[in-house]
Design a protein around this motif. Sequence first.
Motif, PDB file in Angstrom:
ATOM      1  N   ALA A 234       0.826  -1.202   0.000  1.00  0.00           N
ATOM      2  CA  ALA A 234       0.000   0.000   0.000  1.00  0.00           C
ATOM      3  C   ALA A 234       0.864   1.256   0.000  1.00  0.00           C
ATOM      4  CB  ALA A 234      -0.938   0.002   1.197  1.00  0.00           C
ATOM      5  N   ALA A 235       1.949   1.176   0.803  1.00  0.00           N
ATOM      6  CA  ALA A 235       2.857   2.325   0.853  1.00  0.00           C
ATOM      7  C   ALA A 235       3.489   2.573  -0.513  1.00  0.00           C
ATOM      8  CB  ALA A 235       3.918   2.100   1.914  1.00  0.00           C
TER       9      ALA A 235
ATOM     10  N   SER B 187       0.970   4.014  -2.786  1.00  0.00           N
ATOM     11  CA  SER B 187       0.736   5.431  -2.477  1.00  0.00           C
ATOM     12  C   SER B 187       1.852   6.294  -3.031  1.00  0.00           C
ATOM     13  CB  SER B 187       0.623   5.626  -0.966  1.00  0.00           C
ATOM     14  OG  SER B 187      -0.475   4.917  -0.473  1.00  0.00           O
TER      15      SER B 187
ATOM     16  N   GLY C 298       1.488   6.410  -6.742  1.00  0.00           N
ATOM     17  CA  GLY C 298       0.418   7.340  -7.127  1.00  0.00           C
ATOM     18  C   GLY C 298       0.853   8.798  -7.001  1.00  0.00           C
ATOM     19  N   LEU C 299       1.590   9.061  -5.896  1.00  0.00           N
ATOM     20  CA  LEU C 299       2.083  10.420  -5.707  1.00  0.00           C
ATOM     21  C   LEU C 299       3.032  10.823  -6.821  1.00  0.00           C
ATOM     22  CD1 LEU C 299       2.269  12.946  -3.961  1.00  0.00           C
ATOM     23  CD2 LEU C 299       4.078  11.808  -2.635  1.00  0.00           C
TER      24      LEU C 299
ATOM     25  N   SER D 203       1.030  11.414  -9.902  1.00  0.00           N
ATOM     26  CA  SER D 203       0.326  12.692  -9.793  1.00  0.00           C
ATOM     27  C   SER D 203       1.273  13.854 -10.033  1.00  0.00           C
ATOM     28  CB  SER D 203      -0.323  12.808  -8.410  1.00  0.00           C
ATOM     29  OG  SER D 203      -0.932  14.081  -8.262  1.00  0.00           O
TER      30      SER D 203
END
Length: 323
Positions: free
Chosen positions: A38-39, A42, A45-46, A49
């Motif tokens: 998950a980390a 994340s 995704g960051l 983005s």
Amino acid sequence: MKTTHRKQRLTLLVLRDAQHSVKQIHLSKPLMIAVPAAAILSIAGLIVSLQIQSAQTISGLEQQLMLKSLEALKMEVTVTDKEEAIERLNKAILQLSGEAEQTKAQMERVQQLEQELQQFIQKHGSLSGQTSSITAEDKQHVGGEFIAVHENEMLSLARETHDDFEEIQQLISRMESHIPRTLDQAQETQEKREGTPSLWPTTSKRLTSNFGYRSDPFTGRSAYHAGIDIAGKTGDPIYAAGAGEVTAAERSGARGLYIVVKHPNGLETWYMHLDSLDVSEGDHVDQGEAIGKLGSSGRSTGPHLHFQVVKNNQTIDPLPYLQ
């Protein structure tokens, strides 16, 4: 079964510092795998983005740069257009200057032709008896509102002036070609005008009998008088009222010595009761030329000239023709 489940659990030791006890956190193996995953997701995704945001920022900067480039290009094109417009104006001014010189030369030629025409008119008299001219006072009474000429209108104005020069040059060319012919026509018109019986045929202006019905001097009865009688002295010169050809110069019982001169437009002049003849049949006479002497030959009561005008074989009143 219980032993197997414990083997699948993991123990996480948390060491805070030396003064605190160690904490143990028991985690299952799937959870231990899920948390880093998950980390990682994340973080991924960051990163994605941030990359998207960076791409958008770069795209915006590129658009701004493109707009700046287009503006710079437009400014460059505008400057180029201005330079080309100035160059076209310079060429147009040079062309108009040349045409002005050419027009000036043609105007000098027209002035020369005008002087020749004026000399002709002074020599032969006015063709129409009426002239029109623009006086100095007329030239002073001119005006109009002020309308500025902008840059974008200068080329249009130059083109219009060029067209005006072309029209002026064509007009001058037509004038140059027509004026000699006009002089010839004027000469011909003058000759025709001189052929019109308009000159008084004697030195005396004393009328003793008018055209039309009168009392006959011999019988006293009403009779038709086909001309006018002008009293004078025997031997006074008789002049041709107009240029023409002598078609008769002879003697007749009632007319005495008489002359007939044929003029243009079906006109004839008759000169009767002469004392002598100075022309012969077939002679050409000019207006004002002496053709005989005043007398009292034929059916006459005293020295006078019987003068009559015949048009298309019909006698008409001579007075409207005589000046």
